[in-house]
Design an enzyme around this catalytic site. Structure first.
Site, PDB file in Angstrom:
ATOM      1  N   PRO A 232       0.871  -1.441  -0.096  1.00 34.02           N
ATOM      2  CA  PRO A 232       0.116   0.174   0.011  1.00 34.02           C
ATOM      3  C   PRO A 232       1.100   1.178   0.037  1.00 34.02           C
ATOM      4  O   PRO A 232       1.843   1.231   0.655  1.00 34.02           O
ATOM      5  CB  PRO A 232      -0.608  -0.234   1.523  1.00 34.02           C
ATOM      6  CG  PRO A 232      -0.257  -1.340   2.030  1.00 34.02           C
ATOM      7  CD  PRO A 232       0.724  -1.596   1.115  1.00 34.02           C
ATOM      8  N   GLY A 233       0.385   2.249  -0.736  1.00 36.19           N
ATOM      9  CA  GLY A 233       0.584   4.317  -0.697  1.00 36.19           C
ATOM     10  C   GLY A 233       2.271   3.425  -1.360  1.00 36.19           C
ATOM     11  O   GLY A 233       3.250   4.261  -1.688  1.00 36.19           O
ATOM     12  N   THR A 234       2.048   2.893  -2.317  1.00 32.71           N
ATOM     13  CA  THR A 234       3.944   2.668  -3.295  1.00 32.71           C
ATOM     14  C   THR A 234       3.504   3.390  -4.490  1.00 32.71           C
ATOM     15  O   THR A 234       4.486   3.881  -5.514  1.00 32.71           O
ATOM     16  CB  THR A 234       4.331   1.367  -3.747  1.00 32.71           C
ATOM     17  OG1 THR A 234       3.459   0.173  -3.610  1.00 32.71           O
ATOM     18  CG2 THR A 234       5.063   0.524  -2.311  1.00 32.71           C
ATOM     19  N   GLY A 235       2.657   4.082  -4.420  1.00 27.87           N
ATOM     20  CA  GLY A 235       1.933   4.997  -5.864  1.00 27.87           C
ATOM     21  C   GLY A 235       1.279   3.993  -6.947  1.00 27.87           C
ATOM     22  O   GLY A 235       1.647   4.249  -8.337  1.00 27.87           O
ATOM     23  N   HIS A 452      16.040   2.050  30.451  1.00 29.65           N
ATOM     24  CA  HIS A 452      15.288   1.235  29.000  1.00 29.65           C
ATOM     25  C   HIS A 452      16.012   1.881  27.439  1.00 29.65           C
ATOM     26  O   HIS A 452      16.858   1.215  26.782  1.00 29.65           O
ATOM     27  CB  HIS A 452      14.388   1.106  28.472  1.00 29.65           C
ATOM     28  CG  HIS A 452      13.375   0.660  27.699  1.00 29.65           C
ATOM     29  ND1 HIS A 452      12.911  -0.516  27.941  1.00 29.65           N
ATOM     30  CD2 HIS A 452      13.132   0.810  26.645  1.00 29.65           C
ATOM     31  CE1 HIS A 452      12.281  -1.225  27.160  1.00 29.65           C
ATOM     32  NE2 HIS A 452      12.685  -0.286  25.927  1.00 29.65           N
ATOM     33  N   GLU A 453      15.982   3.049  27.210  1.00 26.40           N
ATOM     34  CA  GLU A 453      15.887   3.968  26.210  1.00 26.40           C
ATOM     35  C   GLU A 453      18.166   3.909  25.876  1.00 26.40           C
ATOM     36  O   GLU A 453      18.568   3.120  24.456  1.00 26.40           O
ATOM     37  CB  GLU A 453      16.071   4.783  25.685  1.00 26.40           C
ATOM     38  CG  GLU A 453      14.146   4.788  25.389  1.00 26.40           C
ATOM     39  CD  GLU A 453      13.698   3.988  24.548  1.00 26.40           C
ATOM     40  OE1 GLU A 453      14.480   3.374  23.569  1.00 26.40           O
ATOM     41  OE2 GLU A 453      12.053   3.588  24.969  1.00 26.40           O
ATOM     42  N   HIS A 456      18.833   0.664  25.020  1.00 28.83           N
ATOM     43  CA  HIS A 456      18.969  -0.383  23.870  1.00 28.83           C
ATOM     44  C   HIS A 456      20.675   0.701  22.995  1.00 28.83           C
ATOM     45  O   HIS A 456      21.065  -0.240  22.531  1.00 28.83           O
ATOM     46  CB  HIS A 456      17.663  -0.256  23.180  1.00 28.83           C
ATOM     47  CG  HIS A 456      16.731  -0.450  23.345  1.00 28.83           C
ATOM     48  ND1 HIS A 456      16.682  -1.321  22.984  1.00 28.83           N
ATOM     49  CD2 HIS A 456      15.491  -0.009  23.185  1.00 28.83           C
ATOM     50  CE1 HIS A 456      14.990  -1.959  22.688  1.00 28.83           C
ATOM     51  NE2 HIS A 456      14.591  -1.251  23.269  1.00 28.83           N
ATOM     52  N   ASP A 529       9.324  -4.498  21.848  1.00 33.06           N
ATOM     53  CA  ASP A 529      10.522  -4.485  21.718  1.00 33.06           C
ATOM     54  C   ASP A 529      10.541  -6.511  21.804  1.00 33.06           C
ATOM     55  O   ASP A 529      11.098  -7.339  20.413  1.00 33.06           O
ATOM     56  CB  ASP A 529      11.789  -4.835  22.572  1.00 33.06           C
ATOM     57  CG  ASP A 529      11.422  -3.389  22.707  1.00 33.06           C
ATOM     58  OD1 ASP A 529      11.410  -2.696  22.311  1.00 33.06           O
ATOM     59  OD2 ASP A 529      12.413  -2.944  24.232  1.00 33.06           O
TER      60      ASP A 529
HETATM   61  P1  ADP Z   1      -1.066   2.858  -3.295  1.00 36.01           P
HETATM   62  O1  ADP Z   1      -2.818   2.777  -4.942  1.00 36.01           O
HETATM   63  O2  ADP Z   1       0.060   2.241  -4.665  1.00 36.01           O
HETATM   64  O3  ADP Z   1      -1.685   2.173  -2.752  1.00 36.01           O
HETATM   65  P2  ADP Z   1      -1.304   5.877  -4.023  1.00 36.01           P
HETATM   66  O4  ADP Z   1      -1.120   5.880  -5.320  1.00 36.01           O
HETATM   67  O5  ADP Z   1      -2.487   5.749  -3.408  1.00 36.01           O
HETATM   68  O6  ADP Z   1      -0.686   4.493  -3.461  1.00 36.01           O
HETATM   69  O7  ADP Z   1       0.089   6.456  -3.494  1.00 36.01           O
HETATM   70  C1  ADP Z   1      -0.664   7.675  -2.794  1.00 36.01           C
HETATM   71  C2  ADP Z   1       0.244   8.660  -2.165  1.00 36.01           C
HETATM   72  O8  ADP Z   1       1.844   8.616  -1.921  1.00 36.01           O
HETATM   73  C3  ADP Z   1       0.717   9.574  -3.790  1.00 36.01           C
HETATM   74  O9  ADP Z   1      -1.394  10.429  -3.860  1.00 36.01           O
HETATM   75  C4  ADP Z   1       1.224  10.034  -3.465  1.00 36.01           C
HETATM   76  O10 ADP Z   1       1.536  11.463  -3.333  1.00 36.01           O
HETATM   77  C5  ADP Z   1       2.324   9.620  -2.587  1.00 36.01           C
HETATM   78  N1  ADP Z   1       3.340   8.731  -3.176  1.00 36.01           N
HETATM   79  C6  ADP Z   1       3.464   7.305  -3.350  1.00 36.01           C
HETATM   80  N2  ADP Z   1       4.260   7.018  -4.021  1.00 36.01           N
HETATM   81  C7  ADP Z   1       5.191   7.592  -4.956  1.00 36.01           C
HETATM   82  C8  ADP Z   1       5.889   8.363  -5.686  1.00 36.01           C
HETATM   83  N3  ADP Z   1       6.747   7.120  -6.123  1.00 36.01           N
HETATM   84  N4  ADP Z   1       6.182   9.111  -5.797  1.00 36.01           N
HETATM   85  C9  ADP Z   1       5.644  10.646  -5.775  1.00 36.01           C
HETATM   86  N5  ADP Z   1       4.335  10.152  -4.818  1.00 36.01           N
HETATM   87  C10 ADP Z   1       4.355   9.123  -4.444  1.00 36.01           C
HETATM   88 ZN    ZN Z   2      12.401  -0.236  23.563  1.00 36.11          ZN
END
Ligand code: ADP
Ligand code: ZN
Ligand code: MG
Length: 640
Positions: A232-235, A452-453, A456, A529
């Protein structure tokens, strides 16, 4: 059957309901006010009377059959006939005069034609009909209501369009979920950083959409569909939009989860709609986000209970087979659970091209940070490389968030540019949440957290294969952590040696070891941990082949590479028990090693913990400075 579907439907339905009530009321009123429709009377007169009426000019017209003449005279209109009615005021002024009908027998009479001519009577006209009460009713009540209904419909349609935002909301008749069609996504490959391989793979599709004919001429067909696979969130969504943006073609998008919440049969209808529209708009991109929600493996028999999803999937497969790939419709789909997809989706002619969209490496992270930094005012001397190194494992979405959090912090502090400190703080915000200065942690607790910290940090620093300590803090965060030690690798690491893995476990146990060593009591603060150490030790045994006892045997398989917890054991219960024992042994051994290190550096532990308690946050440099300061403890820093 979610909220989404109800809303657009309710409005027109309710309108129709109101129209129905209005119509009923008017009908009732009319029935009471308008007298029953009487049969039109025709007066019978003698032929003589007829002739005299012709001569006196009373007769306006006549028609005749073989044995009878029907004629009529004009009588002034009776105003009271048209009382009421929505349009009464408008129509009464221009109302036509009324007629009286007569009839008489037909006699052989040569002079009649002449007489009629003289009197100006027209022949063979159709018998005029007075507007009957029924016609009045239609004119005055039904028509206006129909007009209002029509206007209402047009207005509500316009409203729906507006509510649909940038897309066309398909609400009437067909399926109910929205298909968003964007003519311009406004994204290009320049907006996507650090996904060079994925972009390379998608460039061919862009070229194809630019010029489908080039491919058709030579007889080449491009894959109909490409599947973007990654955490998720990779674009992935961003990349799909960028393809449409680069090719300047419309972008149809729908999320798999929208299919699921639909009424029975709607999913399949929706897919049909989607492809019909796409075919009309070709060349274009159809993007199906979260395709795993509909594309899950179909169960073989039993209680599947999800015919709806299956129907939708079947329709999708049918549509993908049915459409002509040369027309320039390219289907992109995204998922982070590729392993759960139905094989039928992945066979040639469907989503046969698979484009990995992985978490960014250091270079990628820096590039993504820079892309998003363009959106904000940022100071020139920001070290993106440092931020990139501190965010190992972060996704593009998280990096975008870090920039935004930094900008928000700058605004909060009344500055107009984002600084390095803003970004560093927002890295921590994204990792651990906001600072909670008012968390009400007692001094005693703070002391424990300090030890603790530092535990580590000391264990990490006193081993050779361990990432340098970047920062130690005991400021509580909204995520619930009371403090943490940040280690940042100098460069990008792709492999972890057995020794490094063991060192990491030792470092993780260092916090608890310090607590026990100093206070002879232990707290719940080490829960995270312990979890991490156990997970790593377990992976060493079951997946990395790093234990002497089992060697290179896979005892566990990873179901989903992008959802790390998703694993399942592939060994017998007896072996599983042995695995557990081995994991326990590894963690215990490392705990003891950490304890050794702390005992050896007890003086430094006290010194640094006191310093941290006072400062709440210390940097890696400060930490190393104190650690290396006094020569009163001249031991080597190399591993034991
Ligand atoms: P996914 O669909 O893979 O879950 P998204 O395309 O919805 O991820 O990415 C969410 C947001 O994260 C995008 O709108 C952008 O702002 C940012 N983002 C993610 N990957 C990139 C990337 N490779 N380059 C620039 N921005 C990115
Ligand atoms: Zn710890
Ligand atoms: Mg997405």
């Amino acid at each position: 059957m979610g909220m989404k579907n109800d809303e657009p439907k309710r409005t027109p339905k309710r309108l129709l309901y109101y129209y129905g009530i209005i119509l009923l009321v008017t009908l009732l009123l009319n029935a009471l006010v308008i007298p029953s429709i009487a049969e039109r009377s025709i007066t019978e007169v003698t032929y003589d009377q007829f002739l005299s009426m012709v001569d006196s000019g009373q007769v306006k017209g006549l028609s005749r059959t073989s044995d009878q003449i029907t004629f009529w005279t004009e009588t002034p209109a009776k105003d009271n006939q048209n009382s009421g009615g929505l349009f009464g005021a408008l129509t009464s002024g221009s109302q036509a005069s009324d007629f009286t009908l007569y009839k008489t027998g037909l006699w052989p009479d040569e002079t009649l034609t002449e007489r009629l001519d003289k009197a100006g009577v027209s022949f063979s006209e159709a018998i005029p009909t007075r507007a009957t009460p029924l016609q009045n009713f239609i004119m005055n009540w039904v028509l206006p209501i129909l007009m209002f209904v029509a206007i209402g419909q047009i207005l509500s349609r316009m409203m729906m369009k507006r509510m649909g935002g940038m897309g066309n909301a398909m609400t009437f008749g067909k399926s109910n979920a929205k298909i968003y069609a964007e003519t311009e996504t406004g994204k290009t490959f320049a907006d996507v950083a650090g996904q060079e391989e994925a972009k390379e793979a998608l460039k061919e599709i862009v070229d194809f959409l630019h010029n489908p004919k080039k491919y058709a001429d030579i007889g080449a067909t491009l894959p109909k569909g490409a599947l973007l696979v990654g955490p998720p969130g990779t674009g992935k969504t961003l990349l799909a939009k960028a393809v449409a943006g680069e090719a300047h073609v419309p972008f149809f998008s729908i999320s798999g989860s929208e299919f699921v919440e639909m009424f029975v049969g709607m999913g399949a209808a929706k897919v049909r709609d989607l492809f019909k529209q796409a075919n009309e708009k070709a060349p274009c991109i159809v993007f199906i986000d979260e395709i795993d929600t509909i594309g899950k493996k179909r169960d073989s028999g039993g209680f599947s209970g999800n015919d709806e999803r299956e129907q939708t999937l079947n329709q999708l497969l049918t549509e993908m087979d049915g459409f002509d790939g040369r027309k320039g419709v390219v289907i992109l789909a995204a998922t982070n659970r590729p392993e759960s997809l139905d094989k039928a989706l992945l066979r040639p002619g469907r989503f046969d091209r698979r484009i990995p969209v992985e978490l960014p490496d250091l270079k990628g992270r820096v590039a993504i940070l820079k892309v998003h930094a363009k959106q904000v005012k940022i100071s020139d001397n920001v070290d993106f490389d440092a931020i990139g190194r501190a965010t190992s494992g972060a996704s593009g979405a998280e990096l975008a968030n870090i920039i935004n959090e930094g900008a928000l912090r700058a605004v909060r502090q009344g500055r107009s540019v984002v600084t390095q400190a803003d970004l560093e703080e927002s890295v921590e915000v994204v990792i651990a949440g906001y600072q909670r200065k008012d968390a009400g942690v007692s001094v005693d607790e703070k002391r424990i957290v300090s030890y603790h910290e530092v535990g580590h940090a000391l264990v990490a620093a006193c081993q050779s294969h361990s990432a340098p300590v970047h920062k130690i803090t005991i400021i509580p965060r909204t995520s619930g952590t009371l403090g943490y030690t940040m280690q940042v690798e100098e460069g990008e690491r792709f492999l972890m040696s057995r020794e490094e893995a063991l060192n990491k476990i030792a470092t993780l146990t260092g916090g608890r070891a310090a607590e026990e060593f100093m206070f002879h009591s232990i707290t719940t603060g080490a829960a995270n941990d312990i979890e991490q150490a156990t997970k790593l030790a377990r992976a060493m045994v079951t997946r990395y082949g790093m234990s002497d006892q089992f060697g290179m045997v896979a005892l566990e398989t990873v179901n989903n590479p992008y959802l790390s917890a998703d694993t399942s054991m592939t060994c017998s219960p007896e072996t599983a028990r042995l695995v557990d024992e081995e994991v326990i042994r590894i963690v215990r051994e490392q705990y003891e090693r950490a304890m050794e290190i702390l005992k050896e550096h007890a003086g430094k532990l006290n010194e640094i913990a006191a310093y941290l308690l006072e400062r709440e946050t210390i940097t890696g440099e400060e930490f190393m400075e104190i650690l290396n300061r006094k020569p009163e403890e001249p031991e080597t820093e190399k591993g034991i």
